[in-house]
Design a protein around this motif. Structure first.
Motif, mmCIF file in Angstrom:
data_model
loop_
_atom_site.group_PDB
_atom_site.id
_atom_site.type_symbol
_atom_site.label_atom_id
_atom_site.label_comp_id
_atom_site.label_asym_id
_atom_site.label_seq_id
_atom_site.Cartn_x
_atom_site.Cartn_y
_atom_site.Cartn_z
ATOM 1 N N HIS A 44 7.130 -34.293 28.669
ATOM 2 C CA HIS A 44 6.759 -33.518 29.848
ATOM 3 C C HIS A 44 6.475 -32.087 29.416
ATOM 4 O O HIS A 44 7.285 -31.485 28.696
ATOM 5 N N ILE A 45 5.356 -31.561 29.839
ATOM 6 C CA ILE A 45 5.058 -30.131 29.664
ATOM 7 C C ILE A 45 5.254 -29.497 31.024
ATOM 8 O O ILE A 45 4.578 -29.859 31.995
ATOM 9 N N ILE A 46 6.198 -28.590 31.101
ATOM 10 C CA ILE A 46 6.482 -27.887 32.348
ATOM 11 C C ILE A 46 5.817 -26.523 32.236
ATOM 12 O O ILE A 46 6.170 -25.721 31.369
ATOM 13 N N THR A 47 4.850 -26.284 33.091
ATOM 14 C CA THR A 47 4.009 -25.101 32.957
ATOM 15 C C THR A 47 3.646 -24.539 34.318
ATOM 16 O O THR A 47 3.888 -25.172 35.352
ATOM 17 N N TRP A 48 3.071 -23.366 34.325
ATOM 18 C CA TRP A 48 2.587 -22.768 35.562
ATOM 19 C C TRP A 48 1.207 -23.329 35.890
ATOM 20 O O TRP A 48 0.436 -23.676 34.986
ATOM 21 N N GLU A 49 0.907 -23.402 37.158
ATOM 22 C CA GLU A 49 -0.439 -23.757 37.602
ATOM 23 C C GLU A 49 -1.416 -22.792 36.943
ATOM 24 O O GLU A 49 -1.124 -21.609 36.785
#
Length: 144
Positions: A39-44
């Motif tokens: 999972h890459i958790i990133t900002w929009e």
């Protein structure tokens, strides 16, 4: 080695296309191809996920846009994802955009194995290293 559930927290993955982002796309894709759930958790952001990175085991989790307060909006989002997903390992590229507070709170509730990823020399961006030191991550991380 059994398959792992791995998270990379990197706020700029869909906003910038520098070396660190290219490295993360390639590493994530290769880990997914080996059977890990990544999972890459990133900002929009304005950028799309590269076509070569589309894989069923590669998941992008986006913090919704909240303009000037993005780093504060990211904290409850990160915390919710970390607590609900229960990752085997978390990789941090930064600690000053909500990651530090979210991981610190999360560690009160569940065990969080994590590593610090350092892609830049201290002499160029000493404030990035200070962010890790502020949260004492250099002493708590499983790997640096």
């Amino acid at each position: 080695m059994p398959n792992k559930k791995i998270a990379f927290i990197h706020p700029f993955q869909l906003r910038l296309q520098r070396g660190i982002e290219v490295w993360l796309w390639n590493l994530s894709l290769n880990l997914a191809k080996q059977g890990h759930e990544v999972h890459i958790i990133t900002w929009e952001g304005e950028l799309d996920i590269p076509a070569f990175c589309r894989h069923p085991r590669l998941v992008i989790k986006k913090v919704p846009k909240f303009r000037y307060f993005q780093r504060w909006w990211a904290v409850p989002f990160y915390l919710s994802v970390l607590l609900n997903e229960r990752y085997d390992h978390i990789f941090l590229n930064f600690a000053g955009y909500g990651e530090g507070l979210a991981l610190t709170i999360c560690r009160f509730f569940i065990k969080c194995s994590f590593s610090l990823v350092l892609h830049f020399p201290n002499s160029l961006v000493p404030h990035r290293y200070e962010e890790f030191k502020y949260w004492r991550f250099h002493k708590k991380a499983d790997h640096i």
